[in-house]
Design an enzyme around this catalytic site. Structure first.
Site, mmCIF file in Angstrom:
data_model
loop_
_atom_site.group_PDB
_atom_site.id
_atom_site.type_symbol
_atom_site.label_atom_id
_atom_site.label_comp_id
_atom_site.label_asym_id
_atom_site.label_seq_id
_atom_site.Cartn_x
_atom_site.Cartn_y
_atom_site.Cartn_z
ATOM 1 N N LYS A 1 -19.819 -13.770 -45.037
ATOM 2 C CA LYS A 1 -19.750 -13.276 -45.884
ATOM 3 C C LYS A 1 -18.439 -13.750 -45.808
ATOM 4 C CE LYS A 1 -17.504 -11.518 -49.141
ATOM 5 N NZ LYS A 1 -17.168 -12.652 -50.199
ATOM 6 N N GLU B 1 3.385 -5.667 -48.923
ATOM 7 C CA GLU B 1 3.045 -6.837 -48.154
ATOM 8 C C GLU B 1 3.099 -8.066 -49.873
ATOM 9 O OE1 GLU B 1 0.011 -9.552 -44.933
ATOM 10 O OE2 GLU B 1 -1.191 -7.566 -47.114
ATOM 11 N N CYS C 1 -1.453 -12.760 -41.870
ATOM 12 C CA CYS C 1 -0.847 -11.531 -41.438
ATOM 13 C C CYS C 1 -0.398 -11.317 -40.759
ATOM 14 C CB CYS C 1 -2.485 -10.806 -41.566
ATOM 15 S SG CYS C 1 -3.200 -11.772 -40.369
ATOM 16 N N GLU D 1 -9.044 -5.204 -40.393
ATOM 17 C CA GLU D 1 -7.984 -6.032 -40.072
ATOM 18 C C GLU D 1 -7.507 -6.355 -41.117
ATOM 19 O OE1 GLU D 1 -4.807 -8.009 -37.490
ATOM 20 O OE2 GLU D 1 -6.734 -6.486 -36.872
#
Length: 494
Positions: free
Chosen positions: A174, A384, A283, A249
């Site tokens: 997906k 973040e 990331c 992750e």
């Protein structure tokens, strides 16, 4: 001219059961790139069923033969590298040199995991009884659901799918709704290379519908997820209800430390690439710059004119250094963080607003941004942002630099610039992120090493390298007693 795409389930192309669709938009121009199926639980059921059926055959294909298919995948990815890079730039925005690198990671992973088809190491060790042997083997687990993000729409699916496939598992992918075409093309290439029908399936749709259906499906054995920490936490909680194996992750708040003895020119190069490459949408991107007070102003004096020279533009233009952010929602989120930084008392040095000049007005461009006078406890230094925003923090010592670096709920990547070998060794020992670079930026991981982080960045698993096989295999231990009699292990024989 846009195209209508379909799911690939059991080797066949299918519209969503509901007939609903969504649009794929170029973030640099607003151009419609394609229409994709907005799938639901019915489509997920069909894909998982196909993967489950295919597993019974695929797990019995000898691993070296599975490796031969992955080797062909690598050859095809090499052949189609430029076309795939251009697809990715159009739908994701990052510049061509970066999308070519994204495809190259997929090529590298294909060849690396193809080689594991002739290894897949288990081990044998001595056992404690005579005329008896023992060995540990890797077994495939079953159906793997790969839920992947938009920022590396080829590389990250390959990090997940190729280890899973070489181990004998089957896949339902997906991909992110912002980058569906890159993933679709990747699955097409897998089938062209000879992957049997049903071994790799792709279902498009929202995380709330398709993702949730995969998380809760009883025939899905593993969830491999890359995305935000908030979403990853939800995946872990929901998947735990059915004891699914989960690999996560997630986010990062990565820092580059620049010490007073650093090569500042070299540091500037690493900072620019780490903070503004991929428009800060990695990331592993550097969003905190931790600078020793003795070189703080000098480093910023070198850095600022280099930031000013960065060229925003369509990633298909080879002259562009920085492309758009992924969508309007992300553009607004980045700008909100800039306003938060200003309200907290940080000094905005450069950037700080959307770029709307000329052709840039058609897309979602944000100016490369730098704050100074940032305190470690400010939100822009803690949370973040996932955009081209860098926060410069002043520290008085090496020890303070390490403490500030580690004081985050994330733990993916760090970097340190210093010429002092003793400081390097201390940093290796004391920095608590999963990846550490010495005299280089925070990005650039290679596929032969484990990739992942600590704390809120992951849940202990790693992608890539030999470690990438661990989440996709079960250990099976086999004891063979050829003594011809019952021998009782751990029982005293008096």
């Amino acid at each position: 001219m846009s195209t209508t795409f379909q799911n690939i389930i059991g080797g066949k192309r299918q519209d969503a059961h509901s007939g609903k669709t969504f649009q794929n938009i170029n973030p640099a121009t607003g151009e419609l790139l394609g229409t994709f199926p907005l799938s639901d639980e019915t489509d997920v059921e069909a894909a998982v069923s196909a993967a489950r059926t295919a597993f019974e055959h695929w797990r019995l294909v000898p691993a070296p033969k599975r490796g031969e298919i992955l080797f062909r995948v690598g050859e095809l990815l090499s052949r189609y590298k430029e076309d795939l890079a251009r697809i990715m730039t159009r739908e994701m925005g990052k510049v061509l040199k970066e999308t070519r690198g994204d495809v190259q990671e997929g090529i590298d992973m294909a060849y690396y995991m193809a080689g594991e088809g002739r290894r897949l190491f288990g081990y044998t060790v001595p056992v404690e009884l005579p005329n008896k042997s023992g060995m540990a083997l890797r077994d495939p687990v079953g159906v793997v659901a790969c839920i992947t993000p938009w920022n590396f729409p080829v590389a990250i699916p390959t990090w997940k799918m190729f280890p899973a496939l070489i181990a004998g598992n089957t896949i339902v992918l997906k991909p992110a709704s912002d980058t569906p075409q890159s993933a679709f093309r990747l699955v097409e290439i897998l089938h062209e290379a000879g992957i049997p029908e049903g071994v790799v399936n792709i279902v498009f749709g929202s995380g709330q519908t398709v993702g949730e259906a995969l998380i809760h499906h009883p025939d899905v054995s593993i969830i491999s997820f890359t995305g935000s920490t908030e979403s990853g936490r939800h995946v872990a909680v929901e998947a735990a209800k059915s004891l699914k194996r989960v690999s996560l992750e997630m986010g990062g708040k990565n820092a580059i430390i620049v010490m007073d003895d650093a090569d500042l020119e070299l540091a500037v190069e690493g900072i620019l690439w780490s903070a503004y490459g991929t428009t800060g949408q990695r990331c592993t991107a550097c969003s905190r710059l931790i600078i020793h007070q003795d070189v703080y102003e000098k480093l910023l004096t070198l850095l600022i004119p280099r930031i000013e020279k960065l060229r925003l533009g369509n990633g298909l233009d080879e002259a562009s250094d920085v492309g758009p952010v992924i969508n309007k929602r992300q553009l607004e989120s980045i700008h909100e963080y800039v306003k938060i930084g200003q309200s907290e008392g940080a000094s905005l040095v450069i950037g700080g607003k959307p770029a709307t000049e000329g052709e840039l007005s058609k897309g979602f461009f944000y100016q490369p941004t730098l704050f100074k006078d940032v305190k470690p406890d400010m939100r822009i230094a803690k949370e973040e942002i996932f955009g081209p925003v860098l926060s410069a923090i002043k520290v008085a010592s090496f020890e303070e630099a390490i403490a500030v670096n580690n004081d985050t709920k994330y733990g993916l990547s760090s970097a340190i610039y210093t010429q002092n070998v003793n400081r390097v060794q201390q940093a290796v020992r004391d920095i608590t992120t999963g990846i550490l670079y010495v005299n280089s930026g925070t990005t650039g991981a290679e596929i032969q090493f484990p990739f992942g982080g600590t704390r809120g960045t992951g849940n202990g698993h790693r992608e890539a390298g030999i470690a990438g096989l661990d989440v996709f295999t079960e250990w099976k231990v086999v004891y063979t007693d050829y003594s011809g009699k019952l021998q009782k292990a751990q029982i005293d024989n008096q």
